[in-house]
Design a protein around this motif. Structure first.
Motif, short mmCIF file in Angstrom:
data_model
loop_
_atom_site.label_atom_id
_atom_site.label_comp_id
_atom_site.label_asym_id
_atom_site.label_seq_id
_atom_site.Cartn_x
_atom_site.Cartn_y
_atom_site.Cartn_z
N TYR A 92 1.37 2.32 -24.44
CA TYR A 92 2.55 2.96 -23.48
C TYR A 92 3.04 1.97 -22.56
O TYR A 92 4.00 2.14 -22.03
N ASP A 93 2.15 0.94 -22.27
CA ASP A 93 2.67 -0.22 -21.15
C ASP A 93 3.19 -1.35 -22.15
O ASP A 93 3.51 -2.50 -21.86
N LEU A 94 3.88 -0.96 -23.31
CA LEU A 94 4.28 -2.03 -24.40
C LEU A 94 3.42 -3.11 -24.60
O LEU A 94 3.82 -4.47 -24.75
N LYS A 95 2.18 -2.87 -24.66
CA LYS A 95 1.08 -3.80 -25.39
C LYS A 95 0.90 -3.65 -26.63
O LYS A 95 0.92 -2.34 -27.14
N ASP A 96 0.25 -4.40 -27.31
CA ASP A 96 -0.20 -4.41 -28.70
C ASP A 96 0.87 -3.84 -29.69
O ASP A 96 0.87 -2.97 -30.61
N GLY A 97 2.08 -4.34 -29.22
CA GLY A 97 3.49 -3.58 -30.04
C GLY A 97 4.02 -2.65 -29.36
O GLY A 97 5.07 -2.15 -30.06
N GLY A 98 3.47 -1.69 -28.71
CA GLY A 98 3.99 -0.67 -27.99
C GLY A 98 3.82 0.40 -29.16
O GLY A 98 3.29 0.38 -29.66
N ASP A 99 4.44 1.65 -28.44
CA ASP A 99 4.25 2.85 -29.14
C ASP A 99 5.63 3.48 -29.61
O ASP A 99 5.84 4.58 -29.59
N TYR A 100 6.68 2.88 -30.09
CA TYR A 100 8.06 3.19 -30.41
C TYR A 100 7.77 4.18 -31.75
O TYR A 100 6.55 3.82 -32.58
N ARG A 101 8.34 5.36 -31.70
CA ARG A 101 8.20 6.29 -32.79
C ARG A 101 7.19 7.28 -32.62
O ARG A 101 6.91 8.08 -33.33
N ARG A 102 6.15 7.02 -31.44
CA ARG A 102 5.02 7.78 -31.24
C ARG A 102 5.07 8.35 -30.02
O ARG A 102 6.27 8.71 -29.60
N GLY A 103 4.16 8.20 -29.18
CA GLY A 103 4.21 8.99 -27.92
C GLY A 103 4.23 10.52 -27.93
O GLY A 103 3.34 11.17 -28.62
N PHE A 104 4.98 11.17 -27.16
CA PHE A 104 5.02 12.45 -26.80
C PHE A 104 6.00 13.26 -27.87
O PHE A 104 7.15 13.23 -27.59
N TYR A 105 5.27 14.04 -28.67
CA TYR A 105 6.11 14.70 -29.72
C TYR A 105 6.33 16.15 -29.25
O TYR A 105 6.55 16.26 -27.87
N ALA A 106 6.98 17.35 -30.18
CA ALA A 106 7.41 18.42 -29.91
C ALA A 106 6.42 19.18 -28.90
O ALA A 106 5.30 19.41 -29.29
N ALA A 107 6.89 19.70 -27.66
CA ALA A 107 6.38 20.35 -26.96
C ALA A 107 6.61 21.90 -26.95
O ALA A 107 7.69 22.37 -27.31
N SER A 108 5.85 22.53 -26.32
CA SER A 108 5.96 24.17 -26.16
C SER A 108 5.74 24.84 -24.74
O SER A 108 4.73 24.51 -24.12
N LEU A 109 6.88 25.61 -24.34
CA LEU A 109 6.86 25.69 -22.80
C LEU A 109 6.84 27.22 -22.78
O LEU A 109 7.25 28.05 -23.45
#
Length: 519
Positions: A92-109
């Motif tokens: 998430y700090d753009l280390k090891d290639g970063g996390d493009y296309r991943r991270g936080f997906y669909a949420a429910s509120l």
């Protein structure tokens, strides 16, 4: 009488407002889809009293998990971001290639017992349940003991909380029962199998449970119903991308009616949300109207009349001590490398060490807007140092950047580069290697035409005479190699060497592309 006066006032306010890139509210009591011509994917919408809240996916962008607010389902403003910084993974700090296309997906509120609860699963990590007394936050979270893909939070009439989860490579819908304070899973049971289903949403109405699922392989939606959460379920096909969208659900209205919200894949702009009337027939919800069932209308009367035009912010003069809610960093920022305080009235971007736009931290983005947009940034380049590459452009599958490049003895030139994200990594083409410029003030411009699927960049020394650079570049959406988002607008400043200068951004202006401008 009052209602008529409110409608007249709303129409006059809408007519008087400055031109926007896209206006869903037509000012005559009707709206056009999409309600936001920008990438707000994986919608979940709830009503609390007279207020509607809409949560959307943000992947690796920070701040993340955006929540919007509306009074009428048409005019939206950004209320908050649930996550100030992404935690739990160095990428998430753009280390090891970063996390493009991943991270936080669909949420429910959901709202329950005076609290807002939001379920979301960072890809590859355990599901989190965030909670806050106010939609603006602050939000805290508890982590469950498993990863529930695209969790669907549902509170039953007796107060029991559940998470529904399924993934499109299978389609088994599992219900996780949560404890009273929604901090732990107490039971897990398969409720249904719907081949290819994911993106579940659960709604209770008139003694029935309704289960909405996206079928990504078909870009379609199904709706299932049962008298019990545990089945048996019966399922019917519903809308698809040809008739309005493929992931969403329905939300109840203050007057007892219902409206639907549904995501549609729309090419380079990303995935947008349509709003549709819902009518009931034989115990089933149907999108649209009885004369054209399961078709989301392009234009329709507003769900609730009387509210004026509103939209998320876009243009910025950087006079605030905080970044506007429209801005997101491409990953967690290095807070020592940017400032709104070092030079009040300017955004200062210090050069971060990187070999290209894809690996440059502190790239500041906001969503591109369709159907045709123009972004202009006014820059002070006095802080540019040798090797700095700082500028404005698009960011996504194709990142077209028009940048100021620092040279020896204070020399500065312009360079236009087009970076394509591929399965083998980013591939950069230098279209214009060097165009010398004089003076410290500079205007850069990025045009994007989502009908023609092309963009262009240009520069000006006086904000009057403009010079296009590098020709047109493509606009595209590719979830496999891009950011899994629609095209974004980006301000960036980086240097392959560890030492560098800075770029001062005086203002950023977003507007419609003028009529007659070629794509």
């Amino acid at each position: 009488m009052f209602r008529a006066a409110a409608l007249a006032l709303a129409a006059s306010l809408a007519a008087a407002a400055p031109a926007q890139v896209w206006r869903s509210d037509q000012g005559d009591g009707t709206y056009r889809n999409p309600v936001l011509f920008a990438d707000y994917p994986d919608p979940d919408i709830i009503r609390v009293g007279e207020d509607f809240y809409f949560v959307s996916t943000t992947f690796a962008n920070a701040p993340g998990v955006t929540i919007l607010h509306s009074k009428d389902l048409v005019n939206w403003r950004i209320a908050s971001h649930v996550v100030d910084r992404l935690d739990g993974d160095p990428r998430y700090d753009l280390k090891d290639g970063g996390d493009y296309r991943r991270g936080f997906y669909a949420a429910s509120l959901r709202r329950h017992n005076g609290m807002f609860y939001l379920a979301v699963t960072p890809v590859g990590h355990r599901t989190r349940i965030y909670r806050s007394a106010k939609i603006e936050g602050p939000w805290t979270y508890s982590e469950l003991n498993r990863e529930a893909f695209d969790p669907a939070l549902f509170i039953d009439a007796d107060g029991t909380a559940y998470l529904g989860t399924s993934i499109g490579s299978d389609g088994t819908v599992t219900l996780l029962t949560l404890n009273d304070d929604l901090t732990a899973v107490t039971a897990a049971k398969v409720a249904y199998y719907n081949k290819g289903a994911e993106g579940s949403k659960i709604v209770r109405h008139d003694g029935w449970y309704y289960l909405f699922n996206a079928i990504p392989g078909k870009l379609a939606m199904t709706v299932s119903r049962s008298r019990s959460l545990w089945g048996p379920w019966e399922t019917k096909a519903s809308i698809d991308d040809r008739t309005g969208g493929h992931q969403g659900a329905i939300v109840d209205m203050p007057d007892g009616g219902w409206y639907g919200f549904v995501m549609v894949d729309a090419g380079a702009i990303g995935r947008m949300t349509n709003i549709s009337p819902i009518f009931w027939k034989d115990g089933w919800p149907w999108w649209g109207t009885p004369d054209r069932p399961d078709h989301v209308p392009e234009r329709s009367p507003k769900p609730i009349a009387g509210y004026p035009f509103a939209e998320p912010p876009s243009s910025d003069d950087f006079s605030s001590r905080k970044l506007g809610l429209q801005w997101q960093w491409n990953h967690n920022p290095d807070d020592g490398k940017w400032s709104l305080k070092e030079r009040p009235g300017f955004l200062r971007l210090h050069a971060t060490q990187a070999d290209g736009i894809w690996t440059a931290r502190n790239t500041l983005t906001q969503k591109a807007q369709g159907p045709k947009m123009r972004a202009v940034a006014k820059l002070d380049t006095a802080g540019i140092r040798p090797g700095d590459i700082c500028g404005l452009g698009s960011f996504g599958k194709y990142s077209a950047q028009l940048s100021v490049v620092g040279g020896a003895k204070g020399a500065r030139s312009l360079r236009m580069m087009l970076t394509e994200s591929t399965t083998d990594g980013p591939r950069t083409e230098v279209r214009v290697p060097s165009t010398s410029i004089a003076g410290r003030m500079l205007w850069l411009r990025t045009d994007m035409d989502f009908d023609a699927k092309v963009g262009r960049v240009a520069y000006s020394l006086d904000n009057r005479k403009w010079t296009e650079v590098g020709g047109s570049f493509p606009l595209a959406f590719d979830w496999r190699t891009g950011t899994f988002q629609g095209q974004q607008i980006a301000l960036s400043c980086y240097n392959p060497a560890p030492a560098g200068g800075y770029l001062d951004v005086d203002s950023f202006t977003l507007m419609p592309l003028p009529q007659g401008v070629r794509p």
